[in-house]
Design a protein around this motif. Sequence first.
Motif, PDB file in Angstrom:
ATOM      1  N   THR A  77       0.835  -1.197   0.000  1.00 37.42           N
ATOM      2  CA  THR A  77       0.000   0.000   0.000  1.00 37.42           C
ATOM      3  C   THR A  77       0.873   1.251   0.000  1.00 37.42           C
ATOM      4  O   THR A  77       1.879   1.320   0.699  1.00 37.42           O
ATOM      5  N   LEU A  78       0.458   2.226  -0.766  1.00 43.03           N
ATOM      6  CA  LEU A  78       1.186   3.494  -0.825  1.00 43.03           C
ATOM      7  C   LEU A  78       0.580   4.486   0.166  1.00 43.03           C
ATOM      8  O   LEU A  78      -0.611   4.446   0.456  1.00 43.03           O
ATOM      9  N   THR A  79       1.445   5.350   0.683  1.00 41.93           N
ATOM     10  CA  THR A  79       0.957   6.440   1.537  1.00 41.93           C
ATOM     11  C   THR A  79       0.659   7.644   0.645  1.00 41.93           C
ATOM     12  O   THR A  79       1.489   8.063  -0.151  1.00 41.93           O
ATOM     13  N   VAL A  80      -0.536   8.173   0.798  1.00 44.00           N
ATOM     14  CA  VAL A  80      -1.009   9.251  -0.071  1.00 44.00           C
ATOM     15  C   VAL A  80      -1.555  10.387   0.774  1.00 44.00           C
ATOM     16  O   VAL A  80      -2.234  10.152   1.774  1.00 44.00           O
ATOM     17  N   SER A  81      -1.248  11.613   0.372  1.00 46.89           N
ATOM     18  CA  SER A  81      -1.797  12.774   1.062  1.00 46.89           C
ATOM     19  C   SER A  81      -2.149  13.845   0.031  1.00 46.89           C
ATOM     20  O   SER A  81      -1.777  13.752  -1.140  1.00 46.89           O
ATOM     21  N   THR A  82      -2.873  14.850   0.490  1.00 44.92           N
ATOM     22  CA  THR A  82      -3.288  15.933  -0.396  1.00 44.92           C
ATOM     23  C   THR A  82      -2.878  17.274   0.185  1.00 44.92           C
ATOM     24  O   THR A  82      -2.711  17.424   1.402  1.00 44.92           O
ATOM     25  N   LEU A  83      -2.726  18.228  -0.709  1.00 43.56           N
ATOM     26  CA  LEU A  83      -2.411  19.599  -0.296  1.00 43.56           C
ATOM     27  C   LEU A  83      -3.132  20.552  -1.236  1.00 43.56           C
ATOM     28  O   LEU A  83      -3.030  20.423  -2.457  1.00 43.56           O
ATOM     29  N   PHE A  84      -3.863  21.487  -0.656  1.00 41.20           N
ATOM     30  CA  PHE A  84      -4.515  22.517  -1.460  1.00 41.20           C
ATOM     31  C   PHE A  84      -3.802  23.838  -1.236  1.00 41.20           C
ATOM     32  O   PHE A  84      -3.559  24.250  -0.099  1.00 41.20           O
ATOM     33  N   ILE A  85      -3.437  24.495  -2.328  1.00 42.61           N
ATOM     34  CA  ILE A  85      -2.733  25.777  -2.265  1.00 42.61           C
ATOM     35  C   ILE A  85      -3.633  26.848  -2.867  1.00 42.61           C
ATOM     36  O   ILE A  85      -4.034  26.752  -4.037  1.00 42.61           O
ATOM     37  N   SER A  86      -3.921  27.848  -2.077  1.00 42.28           N
ATOM     38  CA  SER A  86      -4.796  28.920  -2.546  1.00 42.28           C
ATOM     39  C   SER A  86      -3.952  30.051  -3.131  1.00 42.28           C
ATOM     40  O   SER A  86      -2.755  30.183  -2.859  1.00 42.28           O
ATOM     41  N   ALA A  87      -4.582  30.835  -3.945  1.00 41.20           N
ATOM     42  CA  ALA A  87      -3.921  32.000  -4.543  1.00 41.20           C
ATOM     43  C   ALA A  87      -4.961  33.082  -4.744  1.00 41.20           C
ATOM     44  O   ALA A  87      -6.173  32.820  -4.730  1.00 41.20           O
ATOM     45  N   LYS A  88      -4.479  34.293  -4.957  1.00 38.61           N
ATOM     46  CA  LYS A  88      -5.392  35.406  -5.179  1.00 38.61           C
ATOM     47  C   LYS A  88      -6.058  35.235  -6.542  1.00 38.61           C
ATOM     48  O   LYS A  88      -5.391  35.091  -7.562  1.00 38.61           O
TER      49      LYS A  88
END
Length: 442
Positions: A212-223
């Motif tokens: 099994t792979l370890t998976v994560s998410t990241l959301f980057i906001s911008a103007k």
Amino acid sequence: MQKKCRHRWVSKTENGEILGCFKYEDQFVRLLKRNDVLILQGDTGCGKSSIIPHLILRNFENSNIIVTQPRRLAAVSLAKHVSKTLSQDPEIRSRFNLPASQVPNLVGYRVRFDNKVAKETKLVYATDGIFFMELLQLWAANGFASLPKYSVIIIDEAHERNVRIDLLLMMMYYMLTLNPEIRPKLIVMSATIDAESFISYYKNENFFNKRTLTVSTLFISAKLYERIIHHTALPVEDLIRESVSHVFKSLKLYNEGNVLVFGSGIDFLNSVKASLEYYLEELAQLCNNIKIVRELKKIFDDHVDFMATFVEIQEDHAKIVYLQSICEFTYDELASILNSINDTTNLPCSSDLIDLLIDSDIDLEINYIFDNFFARNFDILLLYGSQSISEQQKIYQTPDDVATQRIVLSTNIAETSLTVPNVCVVVDSGYCFCSAAVEGWE
């Protein structure tokens, strides 16, 4: 949670604002260290394609990165842009012990018929097709018994989901689970990615019966800038004419900034370009005629009825020669121009241009047209996939006259991956060419 930037070099916009990805540097580095796969979703303009590789180079030792792009223009443009920003970062210069003049060698690109990769290159931008062929050759040689030389593989614009991108995503899943001892990190990026679908795919334990792979998410906001969207009230019969009309509407509203026009193909773009060149030339001539009218009017300012005066001077050879030396028009042309002063519906131009101005909601009053369009310069550029790289790069070159407004006519090549500079209006025909399987076709 978003954290403030440490006292490190950051890239800023022309307005002095820090690009979004730099604000998330610590969080990004932490997630990339802890996970095999990182699903990164970021607003348009946050710097995903350019800054994320930059952050990897200055936070991870012995990094070797490849970033895939669906189009070669994006790969080449990003490589050139990132090479400049890296050379400005003192941490990059220190880490690789290079003077600023040699830092650009850290970045290269690989596209069809063009390979700019040096020995010292640590970051490669490549089209997804080029990287796909590299993986196929590796598979044919040893079945992925050895992995690619890259420590981080970034698949950008994953939302496009063309055949090559889908195959790359599948091959990366297989590679990452095959050899857990030496495996690269995978980053899947997009502005509109369906993160949950990718997480469930890469966390699937039974797909290849591997770990099994370890998976994560990241959301980057911008103007995000305010966008005003207008739709045509009725279906459009002539897309070329309607596109030209909307360009003129845009030029009426904005005397600064560029206009980006999306079309369905090269033939469409060439037709729009030909029409724009014709009408803009007609408009320039109209403004020149109006200027002459104003000059002639000054000559007759002492007369109550300068039209009668004009008739009067027709019998004076010296005055006729003088007027012709100013405007270089014949008697009939001079008479037509002077008549237009008293009749704004009879502009000294072709009926085609008058019809277009009416369709574009542009006032036909002479002074209005002159004040809004005189001495404005326009530059029309085409942008499509089969162009040479040098032709495509013209959209990034500053015109000789900085006040020149550009009208960029593009296929959907400019919809993702790259940013056409200084665009204030986008005119979209709503059509594009695409490949599709049609069942039952005979």
